[in-house]
Design a protein around this motif. Structure first.
Motif, mmCIF file in Angstrom:
data_model
loop_
_atom_site.group_PDB
_atom_site.id
_atom_site.type_symbol
_atom_site.label_atom_id
_atom_site.label_comp_id
_atom_site.label_asym_id
_atom_site.label_seq_id
_atom_site.Cartn_x
_atom_site.Cartn_y
_atom_site.Cartn_z
ATOM 1 N N UNK A 216 -15.823 23.147 3.519
ATOM 2 C CA UNK A 216 -15.738 23.786 2.119
ATOM 3 C C UNK A 216 -15.028 23.794 1.820
ATOM 4 N N UNK A 217 -14.718 25.465 1.615
ATOM 5 C CA UNK A 217 -13.789 26.135 0.452
ATOM 6 C C UNK A 217 -12.611 25.779 1.621
ATOM 7 N N UNK A 218 -12.351 25.791 2.793
ATOM 8 C CA UNK A 218 -11.026 24.967 3.500
ATOM 9 C C UNK A 218 -10.683 23.868 3.267
ATOM 10 N N UNK A 219 -12.037 23.020 2.951
ATOM 11 C CA UNK A 219 -11.519 21.642 2.432
ATOM 12 C C UNK A 219 -10.928 21.696 1.420
ATOM 13 N N UNK A 220 -11.287 22.246 0.267
ATOM 14 C CA UNK A 220 -10.463 22.515 -1.139
ATOM 15 C C UNK A 220 -8.339 22.658 -0.720
ATOM 16 N N UNK A 226 -7.117 18.020 -4.888
ATOM 17 C CA UNK A 226 -7.433 16.971 -5.171
ATOM 18 C C UNK A 226 -8.062 16.074 -3.601
ATOM 19 N N UNK A 227 -7.914 14.453 -3.955
ATOM 20 C CA UNK A 227 -8.513 13.403 -3.234
ATOM 21 C C UNK A 227 -8.022 14.081 -1.619
ATOM 22 N N UNK A 228 -8.517 13.275 -0.718
ATOM 23 C CA UNK A 228 -7.261 14.120 0.563
ATOM 24 C C UNK A 228 -6.300 12.790 0.754
ATOM 25 N N UNK A 229 -6.036 11.828 -0.267
ATOM 26 C CA UNK A 229 -5.130 10.669 -0.052
ATOM 27 C C UNK A 229 -3.573 10.754 -1.422
ATOM 28 N N UNK A 230 -3.047 9.758 -0.993
ATOM 29 C CA UNK A 230 -1.848 9.832 -1.736
ATOM 30 C C UNK A 230 -2.470 9.747 -3.522
ATOM 31 N N UNK A 231 -2.675 10.352 -4.633
ATOM 32 C CA UNK A 231 -3.319 10.026 -6.104
ATOM 33 C C UNK A 231 -2.442 8.822 -6.650
ATOM 34 N N UNK A 232 -3.099 8.103 -7.306
ATOM 35 C CA UNK A 232 -2.910 6.839 -7.674
ATOM 36 C C UNK A 232 -1.655 7.262 -9.224
ATOM 37 N N UNK A 233 -0.596 6.551 -8.867
ATOM 38 C CA UNK A 233 0.355 6.739 -10.272
ATOM 39 C C UNK A 233 0.008 5.636 -11.350
ATOM 40 N N UNK A 234 0.291 5.834 -12.506
ATOM 41 C CA UNK A 234 0.281 5.476 -13.446
ATOM 42 C C UNK A 234 1.341 4.879 -14.287
ATOM 43 N N UNK A 235 1.953 4.088 -14.989
ATOM 44 C CA UNK A 235 3.095 4.110 -15.736
ATOM 45 C C UNK A 235 2.788 2.763 -16.706
ATOM 46 N N UNK A 236 2.762 3.555 -18.344
ATOM 47 C CA UNK A 236 3.018 2.521 -18.981
ATOM 48 C C UNK A 236 3.796 1.766 -19.183
ATOM 49 N N UNK A 237 3.686 0.517 -19.992
ATOM 50 C CA UNK A 237 4.635 -0.694 -19.867
ATOM 51 C C UNK A 237 4.996 -0.464 -21.444
ATOM 52 N N UNK A 238 6.845 -0.438 -21.074
ATOM 53 C CA UNK A 238 7.073 -0.701 -22.848
ATOM 54 C C UNK A 238 6.865 -1.716 -23.535
#
Length: 248
Positions: A216-220, A226-238
């Motif tokens: 519940x709130x303890x999970x939050x 956030x997700x319980x794993x690393x978030x994806x990181x996006x970079x825009x190509x120049x």
């Protein structure tokens, strides 16, 4: 303004999500010739779309399910599949393939029931996966309220992609459904706002025990929403197009 992706990568392939998307596309392609023939399209809707008046007469209960795999046009299909692609894989990852399929079908049926109860005598056919997908969005909101969602903002010739927390994007979407549902005339056709709201609420209610089991709130508190794993990181190509400086 609409979402294009989230920063919440799934940890295993979302076979059911992709299968549902493929089935929706296949049904649309099979119906494609009928869109140019009103009589044929009417027959298809009469048999497979959710028509409240027909259900009220005791016929067509199966259309609570068949209607969620039909769409009224390409943009209707494309919008729904975009939302399912963004949010469906994470919920399938959390629930597992079989439970996610049951969850999706249940939310779709509840969404249709919500629209049916609003006007059981309506003869306007209801089609679309948006009610079921709304359930997925409701569950996503409860599990990952601060997951980053990339939004594409288009203002005439101005294009900008920027991330917002899931609760902002999904909260605004839910508010739009409430406003639309209040202002819409029952049985007039158009957008099935009550189906969206019914599916959205059903998704939250069904996923609530899972959220409580996670803490519940303890999970939050542990995940900061956030997700319980690393978030994806996006970079825009120049761009490879060279910049030419203006001569003075």
């Amino acid at each position: 303004m609409f979402p294009i992706r989230d920063h919440n990568p799934s940890r295993r392939p979302a076979y059911v999500t992709y299968g549902i998307m493929a089935l929706n596309i296949a049904v649309f392609l099979a119906m494609l010739p009928a869109y140019s023939n009103d009589a044929t399209l009417y027959d298809i809707y009469a048999n497979w779309a959710l028509v409240p008046a027909r259900v009220s007469s005791g016929d067509g209960a199966y259309t609570f399910f068949s209607s969620i795999f039909m769409h009224a046009g390409f943009m209707h299909l494309a919008g729904n599949m975009l939302f399912l692609w963004i949010f469906g894989d994470n919920l399938e990852d959390e629930l597992g393939h079989g439970k996610f399929l049951g969850f999706y079908l249940f939310c779709g049926a509840i969404a249709g029931l919500a629209q049916f109860l609003a006007d059981p005598s309506a003869r306007v056919p209801m089609v679309g996966a948006s009610g079921a997908i709304a359930g997925v969005m409701g569950a996503y909101l409860l599990l990952y309220p601060k997951a980053k969602i990339d939004i594409l903002l288009i203002l005439i010739i101005f294009f900008k992609i920027f991330p917002v927390p899931a609760w902002v994007m999904l909260g605004l979407w839910a508010l739009m459904q409430i406003v639309g549902g209040v202002s819409a005339t029952s049985g007039s056709g158009g957008v099935a706002y009550l189906a969206h709201l019914g599916g959205f609420i059903a998704g939250i209610v069904v996923i609530y025990p899972k959220w409580m089991a996670l803490g519940g709130r303890q999970y939050w508190n542990r995940t900061f929403g956030h997700p319980p794993h690393p978030e994806a990181q996006y970079q825009f190509v120049k761009s490879s197009v060279p910049i030419v400086k203006r001569r003075k």
